[in-house]
Design an enzyme around this catalytic site. Structure first.
Site, PDB file in Angstrom:
ATOM      1  N   TYR A 148       7.092  10.316   5.123  1.00 19.68           N
ATOM      2  CA  TYR A 148       7.696   8.425   4.308  1.00 19.68           C
ATOM      3  C   TYR A 148       6.030   7.274   4.767  1.00 19.68           C
ATOM      4  O   TYR A 148       5.189   7.782   5.328  1.00 19.68           O
ATOM      5  CB  TYR A 148       8.439   8.082   5.364  1.00 19.68           C
ATOM      6  CG  TYR A 148       8.862   6.789   4.931  1.00 19.68           C
ATOM      7  CD1 TYR A 148       9.238   5.924   3.449  1.00 19.68           C
ATOM      8  CD2 TYR A 148       8.402   5.758   6.175  1.00 19.68           C
ATOM      9  CE1 TYR A 148       9.828   5.290   3.207  1.00 19.68           C
ATOM     10  CE2 TYR A 148       8.430   4.626   6.267  1.00 19.68           C
ATOM     11  CZ  TYR A 148       9.695   4.022   4.798  1.00 19.68           C
ATOM     12  OH  TYR A 148      10.063   2.417   4.228  1.00 19.68           O
TER      13      TYR A 148
ATOM     14  N   LYS B 299       0.997  -0.224  12.779  1.00 16.78           N
ATOM     15  CA  LYS B 299       1.685  -0.109  14.129  1.00 16.78           C
ATOM     16  C   LYS B 299       0.106  -0.716  15.228  1.00 16.78           C
ATOM     17  O   LYS B 299       0.318  -2.340  14.853  1.00 16.78           O
ATOM     18  CB  LYS B 299       1.832   1.152  14.450  1.00 16.78           C
ATOM     19  CG  LYS B 299       2.804   1.750  13.267  1.00 16.78           C
ATOM     20  CD  LYS B 299       3.917   1.482  13.384  1.00 16.78           C
ATOM     21  CE  LYS B 299       5.341   2.316  11.730  1.00 16.78           C
ATOM     22  NZ  LYS B 299       6.281   1.469  12.274  1.00 16.78           N
TER      23      LYS B 299
ATOM     24  N   ASP C 288      -2.003   9.107   6.562  1.00 19.01           N
ATOM     25  CA  ASP C 288      -0.811   8.814   7.093  1.00 19.01           C
ATOM     26  C   ASP C 288      -1.209   8.417   8.482  1.00 19.01           C
ATOM     27  O   ASP C 288      -0.609   9.336   8.795  1.00 19.01           O
ATOM     28  CB  ASP C 288       0.098   8.988   6.181  1.00 19.01           C
ATOM     29  CG  ASP C 288       0.633   6.977   6.330  1.00 19.01           C
ATOM     30  OD1 ASP C 288       0.939   6.551   6.877  1.00 19.01           O
ATOM     31  OD2 ASP C 288       1.933   7.305   6.037  1.00 19.01           O
TER      32      ASP C 288
END
Length: 432
Positions: free
Chosen positions: A144, A267, A239
């Site tokens: 994702y 994050k 990613d």
């Protein structure tokens, strides 16, 4: 536990917010019931509006590696907020955080800050297409990368949880240049490059997947990715929105010794505030405006509050080096869960990388989305509620990673395993 105030608050939210939540992963759709509404966080604990306390293994889906309201982060935010919350102009904090990121992440020579992981991957793909002059992108089922149209194809995370691997509103034109391959499948990867290699602008991959649960990539698979992208002149994008500064100070790439051309981050580099970033070699990054011609902009990019929180977080991580202790605690939790499940006669897998892990209700190891999708999601939902009732807050989906913070002590691990022993026992009773 009672959650009456949370139930009322959720019903109120549904009247003005679609589904009552601002991200579908929060909706408890995969486990049933309604979400609990949080009042505050402190250390490794959350407190809801009904007055219940929980050991938190969601940690805002990863960024709170120092725990909630860490004194260094709170102090940095207090100093920053008194100077103003947004200027739409350069600040020294942006440069200071960029210098730390470039120093610690092996492949990054220059970095551009944005406002989310989705924005980071969207921008990295645009840059890769411009740099190579090609259109096709390769991604992997179960990985994702945010809700970018061209990547919302066979996605994991909330899309997989809700059984919507592709989203309405994503046009055929947006998706037609995306090739979706099986994660950890070297043969399929080689076939794709043999057929389309000179059309592929970039391959984007999670070196440790976290949105179909924690599924580390095989090193041989990543090495083949690096080999093929180099041979065909494509860019390799890691990613690391989730793994950056989480599995190691330099991210997964520092553990693997495999350097991508571009890296997306998020994050932890915001210390709990909204932030994303993409970075890589200077020759690639200098294609972005105002140096080059690739457009990407954002009024709140490099927001001083996010920069202050991120800088404080990375400084603590670098100075204190908590990673050996995080490794120890995470292994203790993983070993304990496996032992308790075996004792209860419940087939599970616990997969881990650093301080992220997933308990899969699956009789076989999870290597890709095909095996992940064979998990017993009903059993997971029962386990989730049994743990929540005992004060342990887990991701509300089988297909998400758990996270530990530096303030999860041996005491919290022991309490979690005590709760898990009771939860597994409850499952065994229901099955018999």
């Amino acid at each position: 536990m009672r959650w009456e105030r949370s139930r009322v608050a959720f019903e109120r939210a549904k009247r003005v917010i679609p589904g009552g939540v601002n991200s579908p992963a929060r909706a408890f759709g995969a486990v049933g019931g309604h979400p609990i509404v949080i009042e505050r966080g402190e250390g490794c604990r959350l407190y809801d509006i009904d007055g219940n306390s929980y050991i938190d293994y969601v940690l805002s889906w990863g960024p709170m590696i120092l725990g909630h309201a860490h004194p260094a982060v709170v102090s940095a935010l207090e100093r920053a907020i008194h100077r103003g919350t947004s200027f739409g102009a350069p600040t020294e904090l942006e440069t200071q955080l960029a210098e730390v990121v470039c120093r610690l992440v092996p492949s990054v020579e220059k970095v551009r800050f944005v406002n989310s992981g989705t924005e980071a991957t969207m921008s990295a793909i645009r840059l890769a297409r411009a740099y190579t002059g090609r259109d096709k992108i390769v991604k992997f089922a179960g990985n994702y990368h945010g809700h970018v149209d061209c990547l919302l194809v066979a996605a994991g995370s909330s899309a997989a949880t809700l059984g919507v691997p592709t989203s309405p509103g994503v046009t055929h034109a947006a998706a037609k240049d995306t090739l979706v391959l099986r994660y950890n499948d070297v043969g399929q990867l080689e076939d794709a490059f043999n057929q389309h290699g000179h059309e592929i602008a970039a391959v984007i991959v999670e070196p440790v997947a976290g949105n179909m649960g924690c599924v580390p990539a095989d090193v041989a698979f990543l090495r083949k990715l690096r080999e093929l992208t180099t041979a065909f002149g494509s860019l390799l994008i890691f990613d690391e929105v989730m793994t950056g500064f989480r599995v190691a100070l330099g991210g997964a790439q520092s553990l693997l010794g495999i350097l991508p051309d571009l890296t997306t981050l998020g994050k932890i580099i915001g210390g709990g505030l909204p932030v994303g970033a993409y970075g890589g070699r200077t020759e690639i990054m200098d294609h972005i405006l105002p140096v080059g011609k690739v457009f990407q902009a954002g009024t709140l990019s490099g927001n001083p509050l996010a920069m202050a929180a991120g800088l404080a977080t990375l400084q603590v991580l670098e100075q204190e080096n908590p990673y050996p202790e995080l490794e120890k605690r995470s292994q203790q939790l993983a070993d304990g869960l496996l032992s308790l499940a075996a004792r209860a006669g419940i087939p599970v897998q616990v997969q881990r990388c650093g301080s992220m892990l997933t308990l899969f209700f699956n009789s076989q190891p999870v290597r890709d989305w095909d095996t992940a999708s064979q998990c017993d999601v009903k059993q997971f939902a029962q386990f989730f509620w049994a743990m929540l009732e005992r004060g342990v807050y887990l991701p509300c989906s089988q297909y998400e990673a758990w996270f530990l913070s530096t303030v999860h002590s041996e005491r919290e691990i022991d309490q979690t395993l005590e709760a898990a022993e009771a939860a597994f026992g409850q499952l065994r009773t229901r099955d018999s």
